[in-house]
Write an enzyme that holds these catalytic residues in place. Structure first.
Site, PDB file in Angstrom:
ATOM      1  N   TYR A  55       0.841  -1.208   0.000  1.00 12.50           N
ATOM      2  CA  TYR A  55       0.000   0.000   0.000  1.00 12.50           C
ATOM      3  C   TYR A  55       0.867   1.246   0.000  1.00 12.50           C
ATOM      4  CZ  TYR A  55      -4.996  -0.626   0.121  1.00 12.50           C
ATOM      5  OH  TYR A  55      -6.288  -0.828  -0.246  1.00 12.50           O
ATOM      6  N   GLU A  57      -0.322   4.959  -0.391  1.00 17.57           N
ATOM      7  CA  GLU A  57      -1.017   6.240  -0.572  1.00 17.57           C
ATOM      8  C   GLU A  57      -0.032   7.402  -0.579  1.00 17.57           C
ATOM      9  OE1 GLU A  57      -2.630   3.892   1.167  1.00 17.57           O
ATOM     10  OE2 GLU A  57      -4.817   4.257   1.096  1.00 17.57           O
ATOM     11  N   ASP A 201      -7.815  12.773 -24.871  1.00 16.80           N
ATOM     12  CA  ASP A 201      -7.831  11.379 -24.399  1.00 16.80           C
ATOM     13  C   ASP A 201      -7.256  10.522 -25.522  1.00 16.80           C
ATOM     14  OD1 ASP A 201      -8.420   8.758 -23.759  1.00 16.80           O
ATOM     15  OD2 ASP A 201     -10.445   9.179 -23.037  1.00 16.80           O
ATOM     16  N   THR A 227      -5.194   5.250 -21.408  1.00 16.53           N
ATOM     17  CA  THR A 227      -5.019   3.942 -20.806  1.00 16.53           C
ATOM     18  C   THR A 227      -3.613   3.475 -21.183  1.00 16.53           C
ATOM     19  OG1 THR A 227      -6.036   2.981 -22.751  1.00 16.53           O
ATOM     20  CG2 THR A 227      -7.435   3.195 -20.806  1.00 16.53           C
ATOM     21  N   LYS A 230      -3.684  -0.467 -24.493  1.00 21.63           N
ATOM     22  CA  LYS A 230      -4.206  -0.589 -25.861  1.00 21.63           C
ATOM     23  C   LYS A 230      -3.005  -0.601 -26.821  1.00 21.63           C
ATOM     24  CE  LYS A 230      -8.778   1.182 -24.716  1.00 21.63           C
ATOM     25  NZ  LYS A 230      -8.971   2.123 -23.632  1.00 21.63           N
ATOM     26  N   ARG A 236      -3.098  -3.332 -17.740  1.00 21.08           N
ATOM     27  CA  ARG A 236      -4.310  -2.525 -17.571  1.00 21.08           C
ATOM     28  C   ARG A 236      -3.958  -1.368 -16.648  1.00 21.08           C
ATOM     29  NH1 ARG A 236      -8.618  -5.005 -20.622  1.00 21.08           N
ATOM     30  NH2 ARG A 236      -9.921  -3.436 -19.665  1.00 21.08           N
TER      31      ARG A 236
END
Ligand code: DSN
Length: 418
Positions: A55, A57, A201, A227, A230, A236
């Site tokens: 983790y 943050e 985008d 993203t 692609k 991902r």
């Protein structure tokens, strides 16, 4: 051996079998959904690594949890590689995917109810560019622009007149089902005329942008989102690039505004993908993606198909099946049975509904990752035609599926165990 050390095949054989079947499906079929690709083995290793256990943050050197010395290095490496690739002033690699990246842009610049503009989904835009069923169309006043009836290209006159009328806070330039180049400078002019933030985008085309196969909006748009899985061929994930003046607003919107801890293993996968995208091989790959799409478009046109805009400048081809008396859904499902996996899609001014539209959307990124070139694309176009002229003929589908599998054996997919 303790349970936690068992391999998946022993610990959960039924799930392992599902993954094996997906592996075999991806190995033996033509994956032509334009937003899909094959991540390399190295990307998959990084994205499936122990980094997912941590983790983190916050941002590098400013975390809320301890034990971050390696995670900081990983995130800084990903950022520096993406910055160098795109020439971006500031990069955030924490968005979980494209939609959260786009939501962060809204959160950074807009208040609920503010006017925003984006390409209508039905014209090739994305849900998060203000579509009515998306939170972005509910929380903001969405004014969609479209494409011209005459040539199905983005209507910049309409963009200008709508922008002047509605004075949007934010204008999206970017597409998911649009086969032509986007004119970033034309959007910049309009955004400047009305004082709007311009967000590009480039989720679909970021790999093409890196390779110079599509003009880059970096340095033109205020914000660029993408993203990473692609044409960029990473894991991902999502990323945001922006001018330094917007860095604090974007970072704050991603964390703590929208997300908690970043997915560190994915961040590592992005770092690997950025390394791979910096190679001459990747440049050649992206060039071939576009060439393959052009071959597919022109061959299908010769076979009597209506190609939206008459061709393509990028990685995808939008085909209107109306002249062939087949609906998009029937066509896509017939192709799927034949081992050619695309998706049904609306075409501009589609008289049919999105769940059973007139078109199909086909892309070349994954096929090109296998090494397909002109000859293979000619064959793919012929197979598509053979299936679509007889969409209920199961014998044709079975024969094509076998032939597809044979061709796939000659072009093993990257990152796929055979
Ligand atoms: N689902 C993606 C696509 O297929 O274009 C967009 O988010």
């Amino acid at each position: 051996m303790v349970l936690a050390d068992l391999p998946l095949s022993e610990r959960d054989p039924s799930l392992a079998a599902m993954i094996r079947r997906e592996n075999d499906l991806e190995a033996s079929t033509l994956r032509m959904i334009p937003s899909e690709n094959y991540a390399s083995r190295a990307v998959q290793e990084a994205a499936g690594s122990v980094l997912a256990n941590k983790y983190s943050e916050g941002y590098a050197r400013k975390r809320y949890y301890e034990g971050q010395e390696i995670i900081d290095e990983v995130e800084e490496l990903a950022i520096s590689r993406v910055k160098a690739l795109f020439g971006a002033e500031h990069v955030n690699v924490q968005p979980y995917s494209g939609s959260p990246a786009n939501l962060a842009v809204y959160y950074a610049f807009c208040n609920p109810g503010d006017p925003i503009m984006g390409l209508a989904l039905s014209a090739g835009g994305h849900l998060t560019h203000g579509h009515g069923v998306s939170i972005t169309g509910k929380f903001f006043k969405s004014i969609p622009y479209g494409v011209r009836r005459s040539d199905h290209r983005i209507d910049m006159d309409e963009v200008r007149s709508l922008a002047k009328e509605h004075k949007p806070k934010l204008i999206w330039a970017g597409t998911t089902a649009y086969p032509r180049a986007v004119d970033w400078n034309a959007f910049r002019e309009i955004a400047d005329e009305v004082g709007a933030i311009l967000a590009a985008d480039i989720s679909h085309i970021s790999g093409l942008v890196v390779a110079g196969e599509h003009a880059s909006p970096v340095g033109i748009a205020d914000i660029v989102t993408s993203t990473t899985h692609k044409t960029f061929r990473g894991p991902r994930g999502g990323m945001i690039m922006c001018k330094q003046q917007h860095a604090a607003a974007i970072d704050k919107a991603v964390f703590p505004g929208l997300q908690g801890g970043p997915h560190n293993a994915n961040t590592a996968g992005i770092a690997v993908a950025a390394l791979e995208a910096s190679t001459p091989e990747f440049k050649a790959y992206a060039k071939q993606v576009v060439e393959n799409a052009k071959v597919l478009a022109s061959t299908l046109a010769e076979l009597g198909y209506a190609i939206v805009t008459g061709g393509t400048d990028n990685h995808l081809v939008l085909v209107d099946l109306t002249p062939k008396n087949v609906t998009g859904k029937v066509g896509a499902k017939a192709l799927d049975k034949a081992g050619i996996v695309g998706n049904y899609n609306t075409v501009p001014f589609d008289p049919r509904k999105p769940f059973d539209p007139s078109g199909i959307r086909l892309g070349t990124p994954a096929l090109t990752s296998r090494g397909f070139g002109r000859e293979e694309m000619l064959q793919v176009a012929r197979w598509i035609d053979q299936v679509l002229v007889a969409p209920t003929d199961e014998a044709v589908q079975a024969r094509v599926r076998n032939e597809v599998a044979e061709l796939c054996k000659k072009f093993p997919a990257p990152g796929i165990a055979v």
